[in-house]
Design an enzyme around this catalytic site. Structure first.
Site, PDB file in Angstrom:
ATOM      1  N   GLY A  59       4.123  88.185 -21.954  1.00  0.00           N
ATOM      2  CA  GLY A  59       3.793  88.118 -20.352  1.00  0.00           C
ATOM      3  C   GLY A  59       4.159  89.053 -19.579  1.00  0.00           C
ATOM      4  N   GLN A  64       7.771  91.093 -11.498  1.00  0.00           N
ATOM      5  CA  GLN A  64       9.286  90.991 -12.403  1.00  0.00           C
ATOM      6  C   GLN A  64       9.523  93.017 -12.926  1.00  0.00           C
ATOM      7  OE1 GLN A  64       7.072  88.416 -15.437  1.00  0.00           O
ATOM      8  NE2 GLN A  64       9.599  88.061 -16.282  1.00  0.00           N
ATOM      9  N   CYS A 110      11.868  83.544 -20.364  1.00  0.00           N
ATOM     10  CA  CYS A 110      11.254  84.363 -19.230  1.00  0.00           C
ATOM     11  C   CYS A 110      12.214  85.480 -19.504  1.00  0.00           C
ATOM     12  CB  CYS A 110      11.160  83.352 -17.658  1.00  0.00           C
ATOM     13  SG  CYS A 110      10.264  84.976 -16.661  1.00  0.00           S
ATOM     14  N   LEU A 111      11.612  86.508 -19.753  1.00  0.00           N
ATOM     15  CA  LEU A 111      12.045  87.572 -19.702  1.00  0.00           C
ATOM     16  C   LEU A 111      13.023  87.575 -18.235  1.00  0.00           C
ATOM     17  CD1 LEU A 111       9.556  90.298 -20.689  1.00  0.00           C
ATOM     18  CD2 LEU A 111      11.212  89.155 -22.159  1.00  0.00           C
ATOM     19  N   HIS A 152       1.449  80.367 -16.572  1.00  0.00           N
ATOM     20  CA  HIS A 152       3.735  80.971 -15.996  1.00  0.00           C
ATOM     21  C   HIS A 152       3.414  82.837 -15.384  1.00  0.00           C
ATOM     22  CE1 HIS A 152       7.708  81.761 -18.431  1.00  0.00           C
ATOM     23  NE2 HIS A 152       7.759  82.808 -17.539  1.00  0.00           N
ATOM     24  N   GLU A 153       2.360  83.571 -16.301  1.00  0.00           N
ATOM     25  CA  GLU A 153       2.710  84.117 -15.089  1.00  0.00           C
ATOM     26  C   GLU A 153       2.040  84.265 -13.741  1.00  0.00           C
ATOM     27  OE1 GLU A 153       4.174  87.160 -16.878  1.00  0.00           O
ATOM     28  OE2 GLU A 153       4.090  85.677 -18.183  1.00  0.00           O
ATOM     29  N   HIS A 156       4.388  83.581 -11.517  1.00  0.00           N
ATOM     30  CA  HIS A 156       5.784  84.265 -10.998  1.00  0.00           C
ATOM     31  C   HIS A 156       4.483  85.159  -9.776  1.00  0.00           C
ATOM     32  CE1 HIS A 156       8.653  85.261 -13.091  1.00  0.00           C
ATOM     33  NE2 HIS A 156       7.655  84.969 -14.317  1.00  0.00           N
TER      34      HIS A 156
HETATM   35 NI    NI Z   1       8.606  84.782 -17.070  1.00  0.00          NI
END
Ligand code: NI
Length: 193
Positions: A59, A64, A110-111, A152-153, A156
């Protein structure tokens, strides 16, 4: 010659963005809706998929990559999971209409916060309205892991991160690691900023 230039352009079709790390204020902004005439969402979604795949993510939300807009992409096909197979979608201007079901815990990562994981409790079902990359409006229900990735996304684009859900004790334990990430000190095999 001209033909060679064309070939080069073909190869550079997609752009891989560096992934914004924890500490950058763009990750804490409540993102703005996308106006159809202002953003080429087809190109942006392809770039986001490329960026996400290059980092082995499932995701990725626009903030991000430094874009404070309400959009995210998901692709669970790299996971060895029946549930996530074929779960490849673009979500534009999404709205969680309803959240229900039994809350369950899962170890999230998370990235933008590499090297840190933590148990997050989320409700098991969501109803979501959104536009796809062709600006077709949809209303769909998701459950289980698909719902979790979306939640989760979605966080963000609201300026929220999974670490916000962790206990005070766990947060204390990761404090120094977070500080290092915010200074750019992390060991990852994808481009970060
Ligand atoms: Ni994330």
């Amino acid at each position: 010659c001209f033909i060679n230039f064309t070939v080069i352009f073909e190869k550079k079709k997609y752009m891989i963005y560096p992934i914004i790390l924890y500490g950058n204020s763009v990750l804490r902004e409540k993102c703005k809706d996308i106006v159809p005439s202002k953003v080429d969402v087809k190109t942006l979604s392809e770039d986001m998929f490329e960026t996400m795949h290059s980092a082995d993510g499932i995701g990725l939300a626009a903030p991000q990559i430094g874009i404070s807009k309400r959009m995210f992409v998901v692709d669970g096909s790299s996971l060895d999971s029946e549930e996530m197979k074929g779960f490849k979608k673009v979500f534009i201007n999404p709205k969680i209409v309803d959240e229900s079901g039994e809350p369950w815990e899962f170890d999230e990562g998370c990235l933008s916060i590499p090297g840190i994981r933590g148990e997050v409790k989320r409700k098991s079902e969501i109803e979501l309205s959104y536009f796809d990359e062709n600006w077709i409006q949809k209303k769909e229900c998701f459950s289980g892991m698909q719902a979790r990735v979306i939640q989760h996304e979605y966080d963000h684009i609201e300026g929220k991160l999974f670490i916000d859900y962790l206990s005070a004790i766990k947060r204390k334990l990761i404090k120094n690691k977070l500080l290092e990430i915010s200074k750019g000190n992390c060991d990852v095999n994808y481009n970060v900023k």
